[in-house]
Design a protein around this motif. Structure first.
Motif, PDB file in Angstrom:
ATOM      1  N   ALA A   8       3.185   5.788  -2.827  1.00 50.75           N
ATOM      2  CA  ALA A   8       4.367   6.507  -3.300  1.00 50.75           C
ATOM      3  C   ALA A   8       4.337   6.645  -4.817  1.00 50.75           C
ATOM      4  O   ALA A   8       4.683   7.704  -5.366  1.00 50.75           O
ATOM      5  CB  ALA A   8       5.640   5.790  -2.848  1.00 50.75           C
ATOM      6  N   GLU A  45       0.834  -1.200   0.000  1.00 56.22           N
ATOM      7  CA  GLU A  45       0.000   0.000   0.000  1.00 56.22           C
ATOM      8  C   GLU A  45       0.875   1.259   0.000  1.00 56.22           C
ATOM      9  O   GLU A  45       0.579   2.237  -0.686  1.00 56.22           O
ATOM     10  CB  GLU A  45      -0.940  -0.006   1.203  1.00 56.22           C
ATOM     11  CG  GLU A  45      -2.070  -1.017   1.069  1.00 56.22           C
ATOM     12  CD  GLU A  45      -2.957  -1.051   2.307  1.00 56.22           C
ATOM     13  OE1 GLU A  45      -2.766  -0.213   3.221  1.00 56.22           O
ATOM     14  OE2 GLU A  45      -3.836  -1.919   2.347  1.00 56.22           O
ATOM     15  N   ARG A  46       1.938   1.235   0.799  1.00 55.94           N
ATOM     16  CA  ARG A  46       2.852   2.369   0.831  1.00 55.94           C
ATOM     17  C   ARG A  46       3.537   2.566  -0.523  1.00 55.94           C
ATOM     18  O   ARG A  46       3.725   3.690  -0.980  1.00 55.94           O
ATOM     19  CB  ARG A  46       3.913   2.180   1.908  1.00 55.94           C
ATOM     20  CG  ARG A  46       3.415   2.446   3.287  1.00 55.94           C
ATOM     21  CD  ARG A  46       4.560   2.370   4.263  1.00 55.94           C
ATOM     22  NE  ARG A  46       4.099   2.618   5.606  1.00 55.94           N
ATOM     23  CZ  ARG A  46       4.852   2.502   6.671  1.00 55.94           C
ATOM     24  NH1 ARG A  46       6.115   2.131   6.545  1.00 55.94           N
ATOM     25  NH2 ARG A  46       4.369   2.737   7.863  1.00 55.94           N
TER      26      ARG A  46
END
Length: 184
Positions: free
Chosen positions: A15, A10-11
């Motif tokens: 990003a 998810e990060r």
């Protein structure tokens, strides 16, 4: 471990979206700068055209004044002198320079753009010409017509050059009215 892997995915996606948005933002900023430079060039060109028209108008005014001074009776004119006063003080404002009429012409164009074909008196009232000084409205109208900024559609009517004259402005024969023509 799977929950930690999902959180990292998810990060990573966040990003990637952030980088994509930053790229779009940078492209938009570049396009905005390009558009701003195009607008600045357009404004510079318009300003130069206005200055050139003012120069031409000033030159015509000076040539006409010189022609008037060289012809006809040579007599004293009322008003302040053109050079120095009796005590040797210089005249505070140069009298040989004609007024620049660009602001007045633009005011007339804006009024005609908003209202369309307009009679001279109403146009003078719309632009507030009584505060321009004596004779300035007439000079501005003549200069605007001569420059092609506005056009005369009747004896006292004016409009922008691309505007069509209204049916009421079309004149019928002397002493005739449109209602009489319909009755015949």
């Amino acid at each position: 471990a799977e929950a930690e892997a999902e959180a990292l995915d998810e990060r990573a996606q966040a990003a990637a979206e952030y980088l994509g948005a930053a790229g779009h933002h940078a492209e938009a900023r570049e396009e905005g700068q390009e558009q701003a430079s195009v607008d600045q060039a357009r404004h510079r060109k318009h300003d130069e055209e206005v200055r050139e028209r003012a120069r031409e108008r000033t030159q015509k005014h000076i040539e006409a004044r010189i022609a008037r001074e060289r012809s006809g009776l040579k007599r004293f004119r009322p008003g302040p002198g053109r050079t120095l006063s009796s005590r040797g003080w210089a005249v505070s404002t140069p009298l040989d320079e004609p007024p620049t009429l660009d602001n007045e012409i633009q005011a007339i164009r804006r009024a005609l753009g908003e209202r369309g074909e307009t009679e001279r008196r109403e146009l003078a009232h719309m632009v507030g010409s009584r505060y321009w000084g004596p004779g300035v409205f007439g000079q501005a109208l003549r200069a605007a017509v001569a420059d092609g900024e506005i056009s005369r559609v009747s004896r006292t009517g004016f409009a922008l050059p691309d505007a069509e004259p209204s049916p009421s402005a079309e004149s019928s024969g002397p002493g005739e009215s449109p209602a009489r023509d319909e009755q015949d």
